[in-house]
Each structure stands twice: as structure tokens, then as C-alpha cells.
Write a protein that holds these residues in place. Sequence first.
Motif, short mmCIF file in Angstrom:
data_model
loop_
_atom_site.label_atom_id
_atom_site.label_comp_id
_atom_site.label_asym_id
_atom_site.label_seq_id
_atom_site.Cartn_x
_atom_site.Cartn_y
_atom_site.Cartn_z
N VAL A 135 0.85 -1.20 0.00
CA VAL A 135 0.00 0.00 0.00
C VAL A 135 0.88 1.24 0.00
N LEU A 136 1.91 1.24 0.86
CA LEU A 136 2.83 2.39 0.92
C LEU A 136 3.54 2.58 -0.41
N ALA A 137 3.90 1.46 -1.05
CA ALA A 137 4.60 1.55 -2.34
C ALA A 137 3.71 2.15 -3.43
N HIS A 192 4.72 5.67 19.94
CA HIS A 192 4.54 4.25 19.63
C HIS A 192 5.58 3.42 20.41
N PHE A 193 6.87 3.82 20.30
CA PHE A 193 7.93 3.11 21.03
C PHE A 193 8.49 4.01 22.13
N LYS A 194 8.48 3.49 23.36
CA LYS A 194 9.01 4.29 24.48
C LYS A 194 10.30 3.68 25.01
N LEU A 214 16.13 -2.99 10.81
CA LEU A 214 14.82 -2.77 11.44
C LEU A 214 14.79 -1.47 12.24
N LEU A 215 15.85 -1.21 13.02
CA LEU A 215 15.82 -0.04 13.91
C LEU A 215 16.20 1.26 13.19
N ASP A 216 16.39 1.18 11.86
CA ASP A 216 16.50 2.41 11.05
C ASP A 216 15.14 2.82 10.52
N CYS A 217 14.14 1.94 10.65
CA CYS A 217 12.85 2.16 9.97
C CYS A 217 11.80 2.71 10.92
N SER A 218 10.97 3.62 10.43
CA SER A 218 9.77 4.01 11.17
C SER A 218 8.82 2.81 11.14
N PRO A 219 7.97 2.68 12.15
CA PRO A 219 7.07 1.51 12.19
C PRO A 219 5.76 1.74 11.43
N ILE A 220 5.01 0.67 11.31
CA ILE A 220 3.64 0.73 10.81
C ILE A 220 2.77 1.05 12.03
N CYS A 295 11.49 8.99 8.22
CA CYS A 295 10.83 7.71 7.92
C CYS A 295 11.87 6.59 7.93
N PHE A 296 13.08 6.91 7.51
CA PHE A 296 14.25 6.04 7.67
C PHE A 296 15.37 6.93 8.18
N SER A 297 16.26 6.35 9.00
CA SER A 297 17.30 7.15 9.67
C SER A 297 18.04 8.07 8.70
N LEU A 338 9.37 10.14 13.56
CA LEU A 338 8.56 9.07 12.98
C LEU A 338 9.05 7.72 13.51
N LYS A 339 10.36 7.64 13.79
CA LYS A 339 10.97 6.38 14.22
C LYS A 339 10.38 5.88 15.54
N ALA A 340 10.32 6.76 16.54
CA ALA A 340 9.87 6.29 17.85
C ALA A 340 8.45 6.75 18.18
N1 COA Z 1 11.19 -0.23 14.78
C1 COA Z 1 11.34 -0.98 15.90
N2 COA Z 1 10.71 -2.13 16.11
C2 COA Z 1 9.88 -2.55 15.15
C3 COA Z 1 9.67 -1.83 13.97
C4 COA Z 1 10.36 -0.63 13.79
N3 COA Z 1 10.21 0.09 12.69
N4 COA Z 1 8.78 -2.49 13.20
C5 COA Z 1 8.44 -3.59 13.87
N5 COA Z 1 9.10 -3.61 15.05
C6 COA Z 1 9.06 -4.67 16.07
C7 COA Z 1 7.66 -5.06 16.44
O1 COA Z 1 7.19 -4.32 17.54
C8 COA Z 1 7.82 -6.52 16.77
O2 COA Z 1 8.37 -6.63 18.07
P1 COA Z 1 7.95 -7.82 19.04
O3 COA Z 1 8.36 -9.07 18.35
O4 COA Z 1 8.72 -7.52 20.29
O5 COA Z 1 6.47 -7.72 19.19
C9 COA Z 1 8.89 -7.00 15.81
O6 COA Z 1 9.65 -5.82 15.48
C10 COA Z 1 8.36 -7.64 14.55
O7 COA Z 1 7.32 -6.80 14.07
P2 COA Z 1 6.68 -6.98 12.63
O8 COA Z 1 5.44 -6.16 12.58
O9 COA Z 1 6.57 -8.46 12.30
O10 COA Z 1 7.78 -6.33 11.71
P3 COA Z 1 7.86 -6.41 10.15
O11 COA Z 1 9.09 -7.16 9.82
O12 COA Z 1 6.57 -6.85 9.56
O13 COA Z 1 8.03 -4.87 9.76
C11 COA Z 1 9.36 -3.13 8.86
C12 COA Z 1 9.21 -4.19 9.97
C13 COA Z 1 10.62 -2.36 9.11
C14 COA Z 1 9.42 -3.81 7.49
C15 COA Z 1 8.12 -2.18 8.95
O14 COA Z 1 8.10 -1.57 10.21
C16 COA Z 1 8.15 -1.15 7.86
O15 COA Z 1 7.78 -1.43 6.72
N6 COA Z 1 8.54 0.10 8.17
C17 COA Z 1 8.63 1.17 7.18
C18 COA Z 1 7.30 1.84 7.01
C19 COA Z 1 7.31 2.76 5.82
O16 COA Z 1 7.85 2.48 4.78
N7 COA Z 1 6.66 3.92 5.97
C20 COA Z 1 6.59 4.89 4.92
C21 COA Z 1 7.89 5.59 4.80
S1 COA Z 1 8.09 6.51 3.32
#
Ligand code: COA
Length: 396
Positions: A135-137, A192-194, A214-220, A295-297, A338-340
Amino acid sequence: MMDFSKLKPARDVAIIGIGSTEFGEHWNKSLRELAGEAGSKALHDANINPEEIQLLVGGNMSGGMFVGQEHGSGLFADYLGINPTPSMRTEAACASGSVAARVGFMAVASGMYDVVAVGGAEKMTDVPGDTATSVLAGAMDQENEAFHGLTFPSVYAFLANRHMFDYGTTREQIAMIPVKNHKNGHLNPIAHFKSKITVEDVMNSALVADPLRLLDCSPISDGAASIIMVPADKAKDYDDDPIYIRASAQASDSLTVHDRRDMTTLDATVWAAKEAYQRAGLSPKDINIAEVHDCFSINELIAYEDLGFAKKGEGGKLIESGEVEIGGKIPINTSGGLKAKGHPVGATGIAQLYELVEQLRGKAGKRQVENARYGLAHNVGGSGATVVVHILSNER
Ligand code: COA
């Protein structure tokens, strides 16, 4: 680029109320409930009744794909109890909320309406993660990018690799950005994340799109935010300490990253920032606090340069200097970014303004930046085809 310094809106505009839900995974709240909660909180904060609203503008990127709900504006107006007040929806990917704020600003500035509610809402977690990625894409170039398998993490990974190659930016410097933002999110009750994280946590988290982890990405995230605007001349009738919108600016660039002049610069940020500085009569040095689109670091690091807080190529040095921390010269993303704080895409632009208003009112609690006078919000749609920059101040 044209000179915007001589273009003055017919009326100055002020913010008299803000409201936000907590950001995160809201399994027990629907899109309408999130939007309604944020809107009601903003009305309460402004101390006005729903019937005083003359226009509602709501940012929502993809209600249709995330929860099957289009025509969110009509739904939200109904749910807030403001019919027959007109309502409209704005869509500009992750900048949908800021564009709503701009439309509201223009409606008040032009003299067409006096009391305008703007908001943003998104409910992203009802679909599986891979659906959310698709959807985001949808905000990318479908024929030239998404069709070939690109997603937003991979597009921003290109930018990160290129920045490291061109300027010697290190992986550790990039990792320091989410560390700072989680530290701030730890202090934000609506984030979202504390949790706090370390550079090692970032470097060892799961690889998403090399070099981004993973920790460079903003969450859903799910969430909504709202603000109430009125003409500056009338603001003190409602609020002893209104916050003034000193500039609202926007620019566009190619949807495809490969058509850009330079992959490590978002020209739309540079243009929108120039317009905002000109309209406000300010320079980057005057800004005391900023909410930027991480949205990304890597995008926060690039924003330091594009907004004029660091020289080109020196974003890595700025994060290392500590000056973007609370207590530094230019604290960035005190909300957690956006990250936290989280990134419910349609809500993000309004949530950035929410944080600036809290800071400029002196009501940001443990995140408070001392003596902040000018705050800047930077919101990116997609990979930079739309960028919106607002400058707020507690002085008119
Ligand atoms: N930062 C920190 N932790 C995250 C996270 C994030 N961005 N995304 C998910 N997590 C954690 C979840 O809380 C979960 O933790 P838990 O196991 O302790 O419950 C675990 O990681 C797995 O979560 P899940 O939902 O299965 O992750 P995922 O692999 O499906 O998604 C990403 C991870 C990075 C792919 C997703 O967050 C993402 O697509 N982010 C980018 C969003 C985006 O593109 N936005 C638009 C920008 S232009």
C-alpha cells in the motif's frame, strides 16, 4: 526560484487547539474513533464547540487500502457532529497531513473561513505487514519503481549507500539518529515506542534493505492528530497563548528517484525550506527546534543538510556533535520522530505540528526545550515528490 519574501497572506493565522491519540497498534479503535478522539481533544483544548467549526480538512493517505474506507472526510465530519460544515480530504502520501494543514492555513489566511479544524488519521495495522508495504509503495512510481520490486525501505537504502559513498558518512553515524529519537520517544507519553536503544542494537537488528536495518525504519502505526486554526487577530479571544503559523511552504520533485539531479539531496526539501525561510523572514540559524521526516534514519541526516542545519555532506558530523539532542543548539525530533513516536502516514504532518505547539507553549514536559521561539516542521511525501515545511512561533 522565485522570491517569496514579498508575498504576504491576506491574514496571519494562529493555532488555538491541538489534540492527538497515542500512536501505536490500536486493536480496539477504528479509523473513525481515532480521528474522532484527536478532533475532540483539539476542540476541548481550544475550548470551542463542534458547531463553531466552519471547515474540516483531513489528511488520509490510504483509508481505502488499509481499512476499506474512502471518503474519510465525510465520515469524520459526521462522526465529529459538525454536519453540514464542509469537509475535504487531502492525499499526498506521507505528507497528506501537512497538506491538510496547508489547505486549512490558506482557507483562514484568505479570509474565506474563520475557524478551521485540520487533522490527519491512518489505521495501518489491520493489514498484514507485506500488504502495508505494498500500500505504501502505491506512493512510488508504479511503472518505473514498484513494478521492478522497489519498496520504500529499498529506495531509502539507495540514498544511504550513496551518501556513505559520496561523503564518507558512516553506518554508526546513521545509527545514532534512531538512538536519539528513541531516547526522546522514551519521554513522550503518546509515542509508539518508548524504549531506549543503543547504536549496537541498531547495527545488530534485522537487515531490511542493506544498509538499513529494522531499527533504522519508522514503524507501521495507527494514530490521529488534529489542530484548530483561526485568524491571528482573533486568536486571543480563544487562547491567551496562541501559536502563530509564520510560514507554510511546499514543493514538488520527480516521483522517481532516478530522475533526480542528486540522489543524496531532496530538492523539494531545499525548495520548500527556502520558501518557508523567505516567507518567515528567517534563516536556518534562527530555528530553535525542528520535527523532521525520519521515515528512515538516513532521511533525517539528509534533512539536516537540505534544511540548512548542516553543510552538504556534514549531516553525520551534526548527529555526532550532540547539537540535535534536547539541550543542544538545534534539538531535532523531540517527539521521538517518525521512528519512535510512530508514523501513521496521514497523521504524521499534523503530529509534527502538535509537538511544535507543545514545545512553543512550554508544555512538553520532560522533553521541553528551553526558550524555544521558532519551530520548523518538515514532512516528506513518498521519497520526496512532495515536501511541506511549516514554521511556527509563539511570537507573531
Ligand atoms: N522499529 C522498531 N521495532 C519494530 C519496527 C520498527 N520500525 N517495526 C516492527 N518492530 C518490532 C515489532 O514491535 C515486533 O516486536 P515484538 O516481536 O517484540 O512484538 C517485531 O519488530 C516484529 O514486528 P513486525 O510487525 O513483524 O515487523 P515487520 O518485519 O513486519 O516490519 C518493517 C518491519 C521495518 C518492514 C516495517 O516496520 C516497515 O515497513 N517500516 C517502514 C514503514 C514505511 O515504509 N513507511 C513509509 C515511509 S516513506
